[in-house]
Design a protein around this motif. Structure first.
Motif, PDB file in Angstrom:
ATOM      1  N   UNK A  72       0.830  -1.207   0.000  1.00  0.00           N
ATOM      2  CA  UNK A  72       0.000   0.000   0.000  1.00  0.00           C
ATOM      3  C   UNK A  72       0.863   1.256   0.000  1.00  0.00           C
ATOM      4  N   UNK A  73       1.875   1.291   0.848  1.00  0.00           N
ATOM      5  CA  UNK A  73       2.750   2.464   0.902  1.00  0.00           C
ATOM      6  C   UNK A  73       3.536   2.638  -0.390  1.00  0.00           C
ATOM      7  N   UNK A  74       4.067   1.541  -0.911  1.00  0.00           N
ATOM      8  CA  UNK A  74       4.841   1.612  -2.151  1.00  0.00           C
ATOM      9  C   UNK A  74       4.003   2.041  -3.343  1.00  0.00           C
ATOM     10  N   UNK A  75       2.782   1.547  -3.426  1.00  0.00           N
ATOM     11  CA  UNK A  75       1.901   1.953  -4.522  1.00  0.00           C
ATOM     12  C   UNK A  75       1.538   3.430  -4.420  1.00  0.00           C
ATOM     13  N   UNK A  76       1.398   3.912  -3.194  1.00  0.00           N
ATOM     14  CA  UNK A  76       1.106   5.337  -3.027  1.00  0.00           C
ATOM     15  C   UNK A  76       2.238   6.195  -3.574  1.00  0.00           C
ATOM     16  N   UNK A  77       3.470   5.791  -3.323  1.00  0.00           N
ATOM     17  CA  UNK A  77       4.610   6.547  -3.842  1.00  0.00           C
ATOM     18  C   UNK A  77       4.612   6.500  -5.371  1.00  0.00           C
ATOM     19  N   UNK A  78       4.399   5.307  -5.948  1.00  0.00           N
ATOM     20  CA  UNK A  78       4.356   5.210  -7.404  1.00  0.00           C
ATOM     21  C   UNK A  78       3.236   6.069  -7.984  1.00  0.00           C
ATOM     22  N   UNK A  93      -5.965  -3.349  -4.646  1.00  0.00           N
ATOM     23  CA  UNK A  93      -6.873  -4.494  -4.558  1.00  0.00           C
ATOM     24  C   UNK A  93      -6.224  -5.755  -5.114  1.00  0.00           C
ATOM     25  N   UNK A  94      -5.570  -5.625  -6.262  1.00  0.00           N
ATOM     26  CA  UNK A  94      -4.895  -6.765  -6.880  1.00  0.00           C
ATOM     27  C   UNK A  94      -3.854  -7.369  -5.943  1.00  0.00           C
ATOM     28  N   UNK A  95      -3.004  -6.517  -5.394  1.00  0.00           N
ATOM     29  CA  UNK A  95      -1.922  -6.994  -4.529  1.00  0.00           C
ATOM     30  C   UNK A  95      -2.462  -7.627  -3.250  1.00  0.00           C
ATOM     31  N   UNK A  96      -3.450  -6.986  -2.653  1.00  0.00           N
ATOM     32  CA  UNK A  96      -4.007  -7.520  -1.409  1.00  0.00           C
ATOM     33  C   UNK A  96      -4.671  -8.869  -1.663  1.00  0.00           C
ATOM     34  N   UNK A  97      -5.420  -8.980  -2.758  1.00  0.00           N
ATOM     35  CA  UNK A  97      -6.046 -10.265  -3.077  1.00  0.00           C
ATOM     36  C   UNK A  97      -5.000 -11.352  -3.294  1.00  0.00           C
ATOM     37  N   UNK A  98      -3.895 -11.020  -3.944  1.00  0.00           N
ATOM     38  CA  UNK A  98      -2.836 -12.004  -4.178  1.00  0.00           C
ATOM     39  C   UNK A  98      -2.192 -12.443  -2.861  1.00  0.00           C
ATOM     40  N   UNK A  99      -1.977 -11.506  -1.963  1.00  0.00           N
ATOM     41  CA  UNK A  99      -1.369 -11.834  -0.670  1.00  0.00           C
ATOM     42  C   UNK A  99      -2.326 -12.683   0.165  1.00  0.00           C
ATOM     43  N   UNK A 100      -3.591 -12.310   0.188  1.00  0.00           N
ATOM     44  CA  UNK A 100      -4.584 -13.091   0.935  1.00  0.00           C
ATOM     45  C   UNK A 100      -4.661 -14.511   0.368  1.00  0.00           C
ATOM     46  N   UNK A 101      -4.693 -14.636  -0.942  1.00  0.00           N
ATOM     47  CA  UNK A 101      -4.748 -15.959  -1.566  1.00  0.00           C
ATOM     48  C   UNK A 101      -3.537 -16.804  -1.196  1.00  0.00           C
TER      49      UNK A 101
END
Length: 111
Positions: A72-78, A93-101
């Motif tokens: 989340x922090x890194x995407x905010x910087x990008x 959303x994509x990254x969080x879903x991948x981590x949860x999976x």
């Protein structure tokens, strides 16, 4: 995502959190505590979902919690640097879903 509508706040947060890693920074304790609390909250949410889904191997939960915050922090910087190139909400959303999976359906760790 609410942060996509408040670039100034995201910018201030990004700058202050990065600066807080330096020795003697007045925000150091605040950001330490903030991340400690956020990791605990995300870990608790993972524990709840794991219990509901019958996931017994929880060795990745702490890593997943830290990773979600980092993403989340890194995407905010990008996004701050290239708002037309990064869809903050969709990418988060994509990254969080991948981590949860990865926690709920582990397939072996790649190191």
């Amino acid at each position: 995502m609410a942060n996509a509508r408040r670039a100034g706040i995201v910018q201030a947060f990004s700058v202050l959190s990065a600066e807080s890693v330096t020795d003697g920074h007045p925000g150091h304790a605040y950001f330490q505590e903030r991340y400690r609390n956020l990791r605990a909250e995300v870990t608790a949410a993972f524990e709840e979902v794991c219990a509901e889904r019958g996931v017994t191997d929880r060795t990745t939960v702490a890593d997943a919690a830290a990773s979600i915050l980092a993403v989340m922090d890194g995407l905010q910087v990008q996004w701050l640097l290239a708002p037309d190139a990064v869809d903050l909400g969709r990418s988060s959303e994509f990254a969080i879903e991948a981590i949860v999976a990865a926690v709920l359906e582990p397939r072996g760790r790649v190191l």
